[in-house]
Design a protein around this motif. Structure first.
Motif, mmCIF file in Angstrom:
data_model
loop_
_atom_site.group_PDB
_atom_site.id
_atom_site.type_symbol
_atom_site.label_atom_id
_atom_site.label_comp_id
_atom_site.label_asym_id
_atom_site.label_seq_id
_atom_site.Cartn_x
_atom_site.Cartn_y
_atom_site.Cartn_z
ATOM 1 N N ILE A 36 109.172 -54.648 60.813
ATOM 2 C CA ILE A 36 109.376 -56.690 60.977
ATOM 3 C C ILE A 36 109.678 -56.847 59.474
ATOM 4 O O ILE A 36 109.405 -56.094 58.287
ATOM 5 C CB ILE A 36 108.533 -57.675 61.180
ATOM 6 N N VAL A 37 111.131 -57.198 59.399
ATOM 7 C CA VAL A 37 111.285 -57.485 57.741
ATOM 8 C C VAL A 37 111.312 -59.076 58.021
ATOM 9 O O VAL A 37 112.183 -59.739 58.916
ATOM 10 C CB VAL A 37 113.284 -56.776 57.765
ATOM 11 N N THR A 38 110.907 -59.595 56.773
ATOM 12 C CA THR A 38 111.526 -61.460 56.965
ATOM 13 C C THR A 38 112.683 -61.909 56.181
ATOM 14 O O THR A 38 112.304 -61.508 54.996
ATOM 15 C CB THR A 38 110.048 -61.870 56.569
ATOM 16 N N SER A 39 112.624 -62.704 56.260
ATOM 17 C CA SER A 39 113.953 -63.024 55.496
ATOM 18 C C SER A 39 113.963 -64.897 55.279
ATOM 19 O O SER A 39 114.188 -65.223 56.260
ATOM 20 C CB SER A 39 115.631 -63.189 56.219
ATOM 21 N N VAL A 40 114.183 -65.329 54.320
ATOM 22 C CA VAL A 40 113.962 -66.567 54.108
ATOM 23 C C VAL A 40 115.056 -67.054 53.810
ATOM 24 O O VAL A 40 115.681 -66.477 52.524
ATOM 25 C CB VAL A 40 113.521 -67.469 52.978
ATOM 26 N N ILE A 41 115.765 -67.980 54.986
ATOM 27 C CA ILE A 41 117.566 -68.077 54.309
ATOM 28 C C ILE A 41 118.040 -69.739 54.834
ATOM 29 O O ILE A 41 116.577 -69.810 54.823
ATOM 30 C CB ILE A 41 118.133 -67.975 55.047
ATOM 31 N N THR A 42 118.877 -70.396 54.675
ATOM 32 C CA THR A 42 118.720 -71.946 54.861
ATOM 33 C C THR A 42 119.485 -72.418 56.264
ATOM 34 O O THR A 42 119.431 -71.283 57.270
ATOM 35 C CB THR A 42 120.178 -72.030 54.276
ATOM 36 N N THR A 43 118.189 -73.321 56.169
ATOM 37 C CA THR A 43 118.187 -73.431 57.994
ATOM 38 C C THR A 43 120.154 -73.675 58.140
ATOM 39 O O THR A 43 120.314 -73.624 59.543
ATOM 40 C CB THR A 43 117.466 -75.101 58.406
ATOM 41 N N ARG A 44 121.390 -74.467 57.801
ATOM 42 C CA ARG A 44 122.086 -74.492 57.178
ATOM 43 C C ARG A 44 122.917 -73.057 58.080
ATOM 44 O O ARG A 44 123.547 -72.741 58.842
ATOM 45 C CB ARG A 44 122.629 -74.753 56.242
ATOM 46 N N SER A 45 122.853 -72.056 57.605
ATOM 47 C CA SER A 45 122.441 -70.506 57.294
ATOM 48 C C SER A 45 122.979 -70.518 59.091
ATOM 49 O O SER A 45 123.303 -69.337 59.499
ATOM 50 C CB SER A 45 122.377 -69.676 56.468
ATOM 51 N N ILE A 46 121.278 -70.805 59.472
ATOM 52 C CA ILE A 46 120.702 -70.589 60.919
ATOM 53 C C ILE A 46 121.931 -70.830 61.609
ATOM 54 O O ILE A 46 122.537 -70.742 62.761
ATOM 55 C CB ILE A 46 119.509 -70.243 61.102
ATOM 56 N N ARG A 47 121.933 -71.965 62.095
ATOM 57 C CA ARG A 47 123.112 -72.471 63.253
ATOM 58 C C ARG A 47 123.925 -71.986 62.605
ATOM 59 O O ARG A 47 124.996 -71.740 62.995
ATOM 60 C CB ARG A 47 123.022 -74.123 62.754
ATOM 61 N N ASP A 48 125.213 -72.095 61.314
ATOM 62 C CA ASP A 48 125.934 -71.616 60.934
ATOM 63 C C ASP A 48 126.541 -69.657 61.475
ATOM 64 O O ASP A 48 127.245 -70.043 61.754
ATOM 65 C CB ASP A 48 126.499 -71.393 59.777
ATOM 66 N N LEU A 49 125.604 -69.548 61.742
ATOM 67 C CA LEU A 49 125.408 -67.969 61.944
ATOM 68 C C LEU A 49 125.130 -67.739 63.466
ATOM 69 O O LEU A 49 125.286 -66.419 64.230
ATOM 70 C CB LEU A 49 124.021 -66.851 61.506
ATOM 71 N N GLY A 50 124.936 -69.011 63.975
ATOM 72 C CA GLY A 50 124.382 -69.080 65.522
ATOM 73 C C GLY A 50 123.042 -67.946 65.546
ATOM 74 O O GLY A 50 122.914 -67.719 67.067
ATOM 75 N N LEU A 51 122.067 -68.045 65.085
ATOM 76 C CA LEU A 51 120.274 -67.477 65.237
ATOM 77 C C LEU A 51 119.894 -67.566 66.381
ATOM 78 O O LEU A 51 120.094 -69.175 66.481
ATOM 79 C CB LEU A 51 120.345 -66.708 63.747
#
Length: 71
Positions: A36-51
């Protein structure tokens, strides 16, 4: 836009296993063959990337500092 080349050598292909959303930043767990690789990114990026769970991604790791603690 598509990426044609990248200089990051540590690349881990995997699938999103978990997303823990916060108001500003979120944690994304990516299940890879190496673990498992864990990344901390902005919540906005999650939406922008459609994750979403199961999204196929590449985790790009470029560390400027690695700390070691003796056990």
């Amino acid at each position: 836009m598509s990426i044609q080349a990248i200089n990051v050598r540590n690349q881990f292909r995997g699938k999103v296993a978990a997303i823990i959303e916060g108001p500003v930043v979120s944690e994304v767990d990516v299940e890879t063959p190496a673990g498992i690789v864990t990344s901390v990114i902005t919540t906005r990026s999650i939406r922008d990337l459609g994750l979403t769970l199961g999204s196929e991604v590449v985790a790009l790791v470029k560390a400027t500092e690695v700390s070691i603690a003796k056990l």
